[in-house]
Design a protein around this motif. Structure first.
Motif, PDB file in Angstrom:
ATOM      1  N   GLU A 149      50.356  40.445  30.830  1.00  0.00           N
ATOM      2  CA  GLU A 149      49.169  40.574  31.672  1.00  0.00           C
ATOM      3  C   GLU A 149      49.261  39.663  32.890  1.00  0.00           C
ATOM      4  O   GLU A 149      48.882  40.053  34.007  1.00  0.00           O
ATOM      5  CB  GLU A 149      47.920  40.236  30.854  1.00  0.00           C
ATOM      6  N   ARG A 153      49.059  40.749  36.841  1.00  0.00           N
ATOM      7  CA  ARG A 153      48.084  40.167  37.767  1.00  0.00           C
ATOM      8  C   ARG A 153      48.777  39.533  38.969  1.00  0.00           C
ATOM      9  O   ARG A 153      48.337  39.702  40.112  1.00  0.00           O
ATOM     10  CB  ARG A 153      47.229  39.130  37.035  1.00  0.00           C
ATOM     11  N   GLN A 432      39.788  43.614  39.247  1.00  0.00           N
ATOM     12  CA  GLN A 432      38.546  43.081  38.695  1.00  0.00           C
ATOM     13  C   GLN A 432      37.639  42.716  39.871  1.00  0.00           C
ATOM     14  O   GLN A 432      37.937  41.782  40.618  1.00  0.00           O
ATOM     15  CB  GLN A 432      38.852  41.840  37.843  1.00  0.00           C
ATOM     16  N   ARG A 439      38.998  37.141  33.037  1.00  0.00           N
ATOM     17  CA  ARG A 439      39.400  38.087  34.085  1.00  0.00           C
ATOM     18  C   ARG A 439      38.801  37.641  35.417  1.00  0.00           C
ATOM     19  O   ARG A 439      37.759  38.152  35.830  1.00  0.00           O
ATOM     20  CB  ARG A 439      38.925  39.501  33.746  1.00  0.00           C
ATOM     21  N   VAL A 444      44.275  43.048  37.814  1.00  0.00           N
ATOM     22  CA  VAL A 444      44.123  43.021  36.358  1.00  0.00           C
ATOM     23  C   VAL A 444      44.878  44.201  35.760  1.00  0.00           C
ATOM     24  O   VAL A 444      44.986  45.265  36.382  1.00  0.00           O
ATOM     25  CB  VAL A 444      42.625  43.064  35.962  1.00  0.00           C
TER      26      VAL A 444
END
Length: 461
Positions: A149, A153, A432, A439, A444
């Motif tokens: 993740e 990002r 986001q 978050r 995202v």
């Protein structure tokens, strides 16, 4: 940044996690001074409440976090992550009745709570609390999901000045080197124009030439192919976007970023499969050689496409990549793209809509999305809308008029290029819009954890 749980041998303080229904019973079992302190401060275990607990010497001995009610928790996710930033720095461990998927989701949120995109900041981030892995949680799996993740990002958040097709290729090469994968970068004016004509048509006007990135990993097991839209910046082409729509277009490679994050998870966990990742990396720019409205392109599979809007370019580059993917047998073919505004209108920014004709895949994704705090929603490949993407002058229309069912017609367009493959398409947002627990505002990942959780059932691993 590579998210990790705190050293299990490090001294730590307890964070008690208590919901409203259990609070009075829990408090009655605490030391008298502590119970009196909680009553005096008005702590009632509401969702998001936090109260530090003093030690006999005046130091912070621990803390208690309110976990509210089931109804309150259903309106969000990663609730403990919202509390983590308010704790004193140092190591903490959870004292909680949470188990299973609920505990796993909160532990993942705690890993992601410290994420900040700091590449362009000169100020150092303030030290934050860290957490030991809770008992019963697979630390390696959660750390792999968090690292994937973070990769997604970081890629999305990086502006196009530093994340054009060349830099995206470098990022894929670095990921391949880290996990022992191989990477082929297919580029060159004549080669692309001949073999991937729609990737070439979309990217030829940009300063950095277009390319198709092809990563392979694994030598045995079922075959999984991921295709991610890598439009590193989208001006809209000659149908130029207004400024209000162009402002976030560094995120138009969010599909590529998300499949790379998912690939990172798969390789880090050493899943028993053969992985292929295809990314058409381009910029949709404006120049004298840019494609024009009403041009007709011939795709890699021979279908002709009338260009009725140069801003509907993502489906063009994906079409050639999907055709190439389908030329090699796979057990599952998945595309991910920040493809349509219509998908955002349909489900908002927080849900990743997906399309599939396979009931087993749809069920596995829905279950995994719920368990892994990664909400997804199935949309229909509605066959009666096929006529909307058939303009008459060519086989296909890249931008049907009328404005209806924009996400569905884009998905139907892509399905024309996958042959008999077992195909699933995600139309994600990749952004986001406001700070939320674990978050922060910005890029995202969406759908990657749901896919990861669905793979054992879909591929029979």
């Amino acid at each position: 940044m590579c998210p990790r749980f705190a050293d299990p041998a490090a001294p730590s303080r307890p964070l008690f996690v208590v919901d409203e229904a259990a609070f009075e019973t829990w408090r009655s079992g605490r030391p008298a001074a502590e119970a009196a302190w909680l009553e005096a401060t008005g702590f009632a275990a509401g969702l998001g409440e936090l109260q530090l607990l003093p030690g006999p010497d005046g130091s912070v001995a621990g803390a208690v976090a309110g976990h509210g009610t089931a109804a309150a928790r259903a309106r969000g996710r990663f609730h403990l992550a919202a509390i983590a930033g308010r704790l004193p720095e140092g190591a903490w461990h959870l004292e909680t009745a949470l188990t299973g998927a609920d505990l796993e989701a909160e532990a993942l949120g705690l890993l992601l709570a410290g994420y900040r995109f700091a590449r362009y900041r000169t100020q150092s981030a303030a030290p934050r609390a860290s957490f030991k892995v809770p008992a019963g949680v697979d630390a390696a799996r959660l750390e792999a999901m968090a690292a994937g993740e973070v990769l997604t990002r970081d890629l999305i958040n990086t502006p196009a000045s530093d994340m054009g097709p060349e830099a995206l290729e470098e990022a894929v090469a670095a990921l391949a080197a880290r996990h022992g994968a191989t990477l082929e970068a297919i580029r060159g004016e004549a080669l692309l124009a001949r073999n991937f004509p729609m990737i070439h048509a979309v990217g030829r006007a940009a300063a950095q030439p277009p390319r198709l990135l092809d990563l392979h990993w694994g030598t045995s097991g079922p075959r999984l192919t991921l295709v991610g839209k890598g439009v590193c910046f989208d001006t809209g082409g000659l149908n130029v976007k207004p400024a209000s729509s162009m402002g976030l277009m560094k995120k138009d490679m969010g599909g590529a970023a998300t499949v790379l994050g998912l690939a990172s998870m798969i390789m880090a966990l050493d899943l028993p499969l053969r992985l292929r990742v295809l990314i058409p990396a381009v910029e949709n720019s404006i120049a004298g050689n840019a494609m024009r409205p009403q041009d007709i392109l011939t795709a890699r599979n021979g279908l002709t496409v009338e260009i009725n809007n140069t801003d509907a370019e993502g489906r063009l580059v994906l079409a050639d990549a999907l055709t190439y993917a389908a030329e090699e047998e796979s057990d599952a073919l998945i595309s991910m793209a920040t493809l349509t505004g219509a998908a955002r209108v349909a489900v908002g920014p927080d849900i990743a809509p997906f399309y599939t004709d396979d009931e087993a895949v749809a069920g596995a994704l829905a279950r995994a999305g719920g368990l892994l705090a990664d909400p997804v929603w199935r949309m229909p490949f509605h066959a009666p809308y096929e006529t909307m993407i058939e303009p008459g002058i060519a086989d296909l229309d890249n931008a049907p008029k009328g404005g209806f069912a924009g996400s569905i017609t884009a998905a139907l367009f892509l399905r024309r290029f996958v042959g008999a493959a077992r195909y699933t398409h995600f139309d994600i947002y990749g952004w986001q819009p406001a700070d939320a627990p674990a978050r922060p505002k910005g890029g995202v990942g969406q759908g990657a954890r749901a896919i990861l959780g669905a793979l054992p059932g879909v591929l029979k691993l």
